[in-house]
Design a protein around this motif. Structure first.
Motif, mmCIF file in Angstrom:
data_model
loop_
_atom_site.group_PDB
_atom_site.id
_atom_site.type_symbol
_atom_site.label_atom_id
_atom_site.label_comp_id
_atom_site.label_asym_id
_atom_site.label_seq_id
_atom_site.Cartn_x
_atom_site.Cartn_y
_atom_site.Cartn_z
ATOM 1 N N GLU A 117 40.140 115.811 39.659
ATOM 2 C CA GLU A 117 40.788 115.272 40.858
ATOM 3 C C GLU A 117 41.128 116.394 41.838
ATOM 4 N N ARG A 118 41.739 117.475 41.355
ATOM 5 C CA ARG A 118 42.095 118.605 42.229
ATOM 6 C C ARG A 118 40.857 119.180 42.921
ATOM 7 N N GLU A 119 39.785 119.359 42.157
ATOM 8 C CA GLU A 119 38.556 119.922 42.730
ATOM 9 C C GLU A 119 37.942 118.984 43.768
ATOM 10 N N LEU A 120 37.930 117.703 43.467
ATOM 11 C CA LEU A 120 37.367 116.741 44.422
ATOM 12 C C LEU A 120 38.172 116.716 45.711
ATOM 13 N N ILE A 121 39.498 116.678 45.585
ATOM 14 C CA ILE A 121 40.356 116.664 46.766
ATOM 15 C C ILE A 121 40.172 117.944 47.571
ATOM 16 N N ALA A 122 40.059 119.066 46.882
ATOM 17 C CA ALA A 122 39.854 120.344 47.566
ATOM 18 C C ALA A 122 38.556 120.360 48.371
ATOM 19 N N HIS A 123 37.610 119.522 47.978
ATOM 20 C CA HIS A 123 36.327 119.452 48.679
ATOM 21 C C HIS A 123 36.235 118.227 49.586
ATOM 22 N N GLY A 134 41.578 116.490 25.438
ATOM 23 C CA GLY A 134 41.886 117.123 26.719
ATOM 24 C C GLY A 134 41.482 116.280 27.914
ATOM 25 N N LEU A 135 41.190 115.002 27.694
ATOM 26 C CA LEU A 135 40.648 114.163 28.768
ATOM 27 C C LEU A 135 41.577 114.089 29.976
ATOM 28 N N ALA A 136 42.866 113.907 29.765
ATOM 29 C CA ALA A 136 43.799 113.821 30.892
ATOM 30 C C ALA A 136 43.751 115.105 31.719
ATOM 31 N N ASP A 137 43.753 116.248 31.051
ATOM 32 C CA ASP A 137 43.680 117.531 31.766
ATOM 33 C C ASP A 137 42.365 117.676 32.522
ATOM 34 N N HIS A 138 41.265 117.269 31.889
ATOM 35 C CA HIS A 138 39.951 117.352 32.554
ATOM 36 C C HIS A 138 39.918 116.470 33.800
#
Length: 64
Positions: free
Chosen positions: A34-40, A25-29
């Motif tokens: 990335e989404r969480e970092l960008i959101a912050h 699941g590495l690609a999904d993780h």
């Protein structure tokens, strides 16, 4: 140390299963991270491969 743990083989197999699930699941993780970092407010840069491109990149990466 191995001899001190009764169920060493069971623990080893459980650890191997956790590692395999994480790698599958590495690609999904990474995409979720990335989404969480960008959101912050972070900026995410993806490398094409694992080869360093320059001395400056090595310096920057070691200081992150």
């Amino acid at each position: 140390m191995v001899g001190e743990v009764e169920n060493w083989e069971e623990l080893r197999l459980a650890g191997a299963a956790v590692k395999e699930r994480a790698l599958l699941g590495l690609a999904d993780h990474l995409e979720r991270l990335e989404r969480e970092l960008i959101a912050h407010g972070a900026t995410v840069h993806w490398a094409r491969d694992a080869k360093p491109r320059s001395t400056e990149e090595l310096f920057l990466n070691s200081n992150v």
